[in-house]
Design a protein around this motif. Structure first.
Motif, mmCIF file in Angstrom:
data_model
loop_
_atom_site.group_PDB
_atom_site.id
_atom_site.type_symbol
_atom_site.label_atom_id
_atom_site.label_comp_id
_atom_site.label_asym_id
_atom_site.label_seq_id
_atom_site.Cartn_x
_atom_site.Cartn_y
_atom_site.Cartn_z
ATOM 1 N N GLU A 336 0.830 -1.204 0.000
ATOM 2 C CA GLU A 336 0.000 0.000 0.000
ATOM 3 C C GLU A 336 0.864 1.254 0.000
ATOM 4 O OE1 GLU A 336 -2.641 -0.156 3.270
ATOM 5 O OE2 GLU A 336 -3.773 -1.892 2.526
ATOM 6 N N ARG A 337 1.911 1.238 0.811
ATOM 7 C CA ARG A 337 2.813 2.397 0.844
ATOM 8 C C ARG A 337 3.441 2.635 -0.528
ATOM 9 N NH1 ARG A 337 4.255 4.501 5.721
ATOM 10 N NH2 ARG A 337 3.790 3.289 7.596
ATOM 11 N N MET A 338 3.936 1.553 -1.140
ATOM 12 C CA MET A 338 4.573 1.697 -2.448
ATOM 13 C C MET A 338 3.583 2.212 -3.491
ATOM 14 S SD MET A 338 7.655 1.056 -1.882
ATOM 15 C CE MET A 338 7.502 1.469 -0.141
ATOM 16 N N ALA A 339 2.354 1.705 -3.434
ATOM 17 C CA ALA A 339 1.340 2.164 -4.386
ATOM 18 C C ALA A 339 1.040 3.651 -4.187
ATOM 19 C CB ALA A 339 0.062 1.338 -4.233
ATOM 20 N N ASN A 340 1.040 4.104 -2.945
ATOM 21 C CA ASN A 340 0.733 5.509 -2.662
ATOM 22 C C ASN A 340 1.798 6.453 -3.195
ATOM 23 O OD1 ASN A 340 -1.644 4.818 -1.371
ATOM 24 N ND2 ASN A 340 -0.746 4.821 0.679
ATOM 25 N N VAL A 341 3.047 5.995 -3.279
ATOM 26 C CA VAL A 341 4.128 6.871 -3.771
ATOM 27 C C VAL A 341 4.559 6.485 -5.180
ATOM 28 C CG1 VAL A 341 4.982 7.385 -1.457
ATOM 29 C CG2 VAL A 341 5.896 5.405 -2.702
#
Length: 364
Positions: A336-341
């Motif tokens: 999720e973090r990677m998708a957000n950035v």
């Protein structure tokens, strides 16, 4: 608008006697005018909103009655006003081309008059009918625009509520990731240190035991700080990512797994969310190494050599991954973090060598 047309109809009817040619024609004029006015007030509301056939029939009947009132009253002004009301109602009931047709037909009522007056009266009535069509159509469009604006406003309120709910959900997910990545990491270190301390107890080495308990106490304090930070929903931006990773590596080494940091390329400032995502990725990777890998060495690589992206690797020499590794909450949070950035995450291992590598790459 319907109320205004009803008032105009009543006023027009009351002025019919003023233009009647003779008192003998007054009674039939008032009777036919009353029928016309009753239909204009009650009948119009009845056919409004019904299929087009009802509207066309209503307009046809009113045209006949209106022409009769005009003829019986001797071209009274009130009769013309009644026909003007019909023109306005036609705009409300019929398509605009049909309403324009009614406005063109109404001036024909003057054909029974003497020829010198026909042209002037007909043109005057046509001008009034045209003006009525234009004004009524503008009012109709304004009402439609207001209705559409009200509907759009209602939709915007719904969208705002959805956006608020989505923002709340995203914030909850962010806090959940922070609690897991931060508190979970520190508590894992505390557990490892306490296990090591219990192993030291039989050796009667108080200095080493005291050092391990001190480290456990320090880690529990950091976990408490992470809890306060997450509850307060504050983001602690780490201006120097490499220093934060060195601290992580040192903690992992103290917990029993030799960990080295390798910074490649020239470090550069990163956005706060990118910095946070890379730090949490390294933290999660090292936590998983201590919990599952049974490794003796771990390498953390921070690579700045690509001008557009920053790459982070966490590589250990442990037992490797199972054939179908479980994607737990920690990895799900990292994805999720990677998708957000706008970043990517991959996790793989070499079965024969037992090397497991976690790789994240983010724009930066």
């Amino acid at each position: 608008m319907n109320r205004a047309l009803a008032v105009l109809t009543v006023v027009a009817y009351l002025t019919l006697p003023l233009g009647s040619a003779s008192s003998a024609e007054l009674a039939p004029t008032l009777l036919v005018g009353l029928a016309y006015s009753a239909l204009a007030i009650v009948g119009f509301r009845f056919v409004e909103g019904r299929p087009a056939g009802w509207a066309a029939g209503y307009v046809g009947v009113q045209l006949v009655l209106g022409f009769a009132v005009f003829s019986l009253s001797g071209a009274a002004v009130g009769a013309v006003l009644l026909l003007v009301v019909l023109v306005a109602q036609s705009v409300l009931l019929l398509p605009l081309p049909a309403a324009i047709g009614v406005a063109v037909v109404v001036p024909l009522v003057h054909l029974g008059m003497q020829w010198p007056r026909v042209l002037g009266e007909a043109l005057s009535t046509l001008a009034v009918s045209t003006f009525t069509v234009v004004v009524t159509e503008l009012l109709v469009r304004e009402q439609r625009a207001r209705a559409e604006l009200a509907a759009a406003h209602e939709r915007l309120r719904g969208y705002a509520a959805q956006a608020e709910q989505l923002a709340t959900t995203q914030e909850r997910n962010r806090l959940a990731r922070d609690i897991h990545d931060g508190v979970g990491h520190h508590l894992t270190v505390v557990r490892m240190l306490l296990e090591a301390a219990r192993a030291v107890i039989p050796t009667a080495d108080p200095d080493r035991l005291d050092a391990m308990l001190a480290q456990a106490q320090d880690q529990s304090g950091r976990a408490l700080a992470e809890v306060r930070r997450s509850v307060a929903a504050l983001r602690e931006h780490r201006p120097v990512l490499a220093d934060a990773l060195r601290t992580l590596a040192a903690e992992a080494t103290e917990a029993g797994v030799l960990t080295e940091l390798d910074v490649r390329g020239t470090a550069r400032p990163l956005r706060a969310d990118v910095d946070e995502s890379l730090f949490r990725a390294a933290q999660e990777g090292l936590t998983n190494v201590r919990k599952h890998a049974a490794a003796t060495r771990t390498a953390v690589v921070l690579d700045f050599r690509d001008d557009d992206h920053v790459r982070l690797e966490v590589r250990d020499d442990g037992r490797g991954l199972a054939q179908e590794p479980a994607d737990g909450f920690g990895l799900a949070g990292l994805r999720e973090r990677m998708a957000n950035v706008g970043g990517r995450l991959s996790l793989g291992s070499t079965p024969t060598e037992g090397v497991t590598t976690l790789v994240v790459e983010v724009p930066g």
